[in-house]
Design an enzyme around this catalytic site. Structure first.
Site, short mmCIF file in Angstrom:
data_model
loop_
_atom_site.label_atom_id
_atom_site.label_comp_id
_atom_site.label_asym_id
_atom_site.label_seq_id
_atom_site.Cartn_x
_atom_site.Cartn_y
_atom_site.Cartn_z
N SER A 38 0.81 -1.23 0.00
CA SER A 38 0.00 0.00 0.00
C SER A 38 0.84 1.28 0.00
CB SER A 38 -0.97 0.01 1.18
OG SER A 38 -0.25 0.04 2.39
N ARG A 98 -0.14 -8.48 24.30
CA ARG A 98 -1.24 -8.26 25.26
C ARG A 98 -1.01 -8.91 26.62
NH1 ARG A 98 -5.77 -9.72 20.92
NH2 ARG A 98 -5.88 -7.73 19.82
N CYS A 128 -10.96 -7.66 20.33
CA CYS A 128 -12.25 -6.95 20.14
C CYS A 128 -13.40 -7.59 20.93
CB CYS A 128 -12.58 -6.87 18.67
SG CYS A 128 -12.44 -8.43 17.80
N GLN A 155 -19.46 -13.39 15.77
CA GLN A 155 -18.46 -12.43 15.30
C GLN A 155 -18.57 -12.15 13.81
OE1 GLN A 155 -15.37 -14.23 18.57
NE2 GLN A 155 -14.45 -12.98 16.98
N SER A 158 -15.84 -8.90 9.30
CA SER A 158 -14.81 -7.86 9.29
C SER A 158 -13.80 -8.02 10.41
CB SER A 158 -15.46 -6.48 9.39
OG SER A 158 -16.32 -6.44 10.51
N GLY A 159 -14.10 -8.84 11.40
CA GLY A 159 -13.13 -9.13 12.46
C GLY A 159 -11.88 -9.77 11.90
N LYS A 212 -8.14 -15.93 24.59
CA LYS A 212 -7.89 -14.49 24.76
C LYS A 212 -8.95 -13.92 25.69
CE LYS A 212 -6.13 -13.78 20.08
NZ LYS A 212 -6.57 -13.35 18.74
N ARG A 233 -18.03 -17.45 14.17
CA ARG A 233 -18.06 -16.47 13.07
C ARG A 233 -19.43 -16.56 12.40
NH1 ARG A 233 -14.42 -12.68 12.75
NH2 ARG A 233 -12.67 -14.11 12.68
N HIS A 240 -19.76 -7.17 16.43
CA HIS A 240 -19.86 -8.47 17.09
C HIS A 240 -20.99 -8.45 18.12
CE1 HIS A 240 -16.16 -9.51 15.23
NE2 HIS A 240 -15.34 -9.52 16.26
#
Ligand SMILES: NC(=O)c1ccc[n+]([C@@H]2O[C@H](COP(=O)([O-])OP(=O)(O)OC[C@H]3O[C@@H](n4cnc5c(N)ncnc54)[C@H](OP(=O)(O)O)[C@@H]3O)[C@@H](O)[C@H]2O)c1
Length: 336
Positions: A38, A98, A128, A155, A158-159, A212, A233, A240
């Site tokens: 990009s 994290r 998220c 979910q 787009s996640g 997570k 998903r 979500h």
């Protein structure tokens, strides 16, 4: 204030551009970074054309106060030193750091002050699904300690990023034309389907996404809370949803919970089932708060409560949460 977005072309990167503009984030200059794919692309921000620079191991971050990084865990790990070496605060959306002890994991409605102690110059943005859950949990934790949580997530495509959104649209088009749908981003066709598999499977049978939710919730809430999650998903484009069961130390009534959610920071109570009024991703995509509805007593547990949350995971689950962290640091005069 000099600000950078790393991963500007991505689903989260594009949301950063919108959120920074929408919130009138104070800045003198915005610098965009991406990979060689990009680099050279031009994005418009507040009437200015900004060209994406290729992220390289050089001195490009000198003088940049804060970098919003959303380019995957590998890129975050590889470039953390380059990004932070001149004092830039790196707010990282990936899972790279994290759970590191010396890296705070922050949701401003829950633990903003953790962001002040960042020995590596890095603050991690949680997963998220975890962000929206802890914003809601905090409201109840203030009433009575939450001992355990069971949660099922729904979910959005787009996640998994910009290409996953494109794949879902393409699958519906291909199916309508009678063609075999292209399956690249998910384990199976997502159109007309739900897939109980987000991220990779681990030895204990849970997925990494599910673990997570367990680990990050404990770290953010500084709590011994236990979380058992099933992450699914669904063929939703954006936002979500989560069905959540909690067990508190003392029974919390539905009325108490409603009042707590109504007053909680970052939460909108939307719970009038008789009027068919409850949160749904179709109507919540693009909004800031975590919406909570369908609040009920758990029929199987006197100390149990169940509710439904929906939140835009690219916004509150990623870009907005990160920008709110930076806004907090500015407010307490910790950067800038
Ligand atoms: N999507 C969500 O809802 C969500 C929510 C929370 C957290 N996150 C996390 O945010 C990160 C980005 O997710 P996304 O959904 O925005 O993914 P995406 O749409 O696939 O975008 C990925 C971005 O990373 C950039 N990138 C990849 N490799 C790079 C490199 N070596 N150097 C510089 N830039 C590089 C890409 O730039 P090019 O176009 O130049 O390759 C692109 O801008 C991931 O860590 C993800 O786990 C995503």
């Amino acid at each position: 204030m000099k600000v950078a977005i790393v991963g500007a072309s991505g689903a989260v990167g594009q949301e950063f551009l919108r959120v920074l503009d929408e919130r009138n984030f104070p800045m003198d200059e915005l610098i965009l970074f991406g990979s060689s794919r990009s680099a050279g692309h031009v994005y418009n921000f507040r009437g200015k054309q900004i060209t994406v620079k290729e992220l390289k191991h050089n001195d490009d971050f000198k003088g940049i106060d804060v970098a919003f990084v959303s380019a995957g865990a590998g890129t975050s790990r590889e470039f953390a030193e380059t990004i932070t070496k001149f004092g830039t605060v790196m707010i990282d959306n990936s899972s790279a750091f994290r759970m590191d002890n010396d890296i705070p994991l922050v949701v401003p409605e829950v633990n903003p002050e953790d962001a002040l102690n960042r020995p590596c110059g890095i603050i991690a943005n949680p997963n998220c699904t975890t962000i929206q859950m802890v914003v809601a949990l905090k409201a109840i934790e203030n009433l009575s300690h939450i001992k355990r949580v069971q949660v099922s997530t729904y979910q959005a495509a787009s996640g998994a990023g910009a290409t996953a959104m494109a794949e879902l649209v393409k699958q519906y088009e291909q199916i309508l034309k009678g063609e075999e749908p292209t399956v690249e981003k998910f384990a199976y066709q997502l159109a007309y389907n739900v897939i109980p598999h987000v991220d990779v499977f681990l030895e204990n049978g849970y997925t990494k996404e599910e673990m997570k939710m367990y680990n990050e919730t404990r770290k953010i809430m500084h709590s011994d809370i236990e979380v058992s999650a099933t992450c699914v998903r669904v063929p939703v484009m954006r936002a979500h949803s989560e069905a959540t069961w909690i067990e508190t130390e003392r029974p919390v009534s539905v009325e108490e919970a409603r009042k707590a959610f109504a007053e909680a920071e970052g939460v909108v109570l939307q719970d009038e089932p008789a009027k068919k009024d409850y949160p749904m991703p179709l109507f919540i995509a693009g909004k800031d708060p975590v919406y909570v509805g369908r609040i009920r007593k758990d029929l199987t547990n006197p100390n149990g409560l169940t509710f439904w949350t929906v939140s835009d995971q690219i916004k509150k689950g990623a870009a907005l949460n990160a920008v709110q962290i930076a806004e907090y640091l500015i407010k307490v005069k910790n950067i800038g």
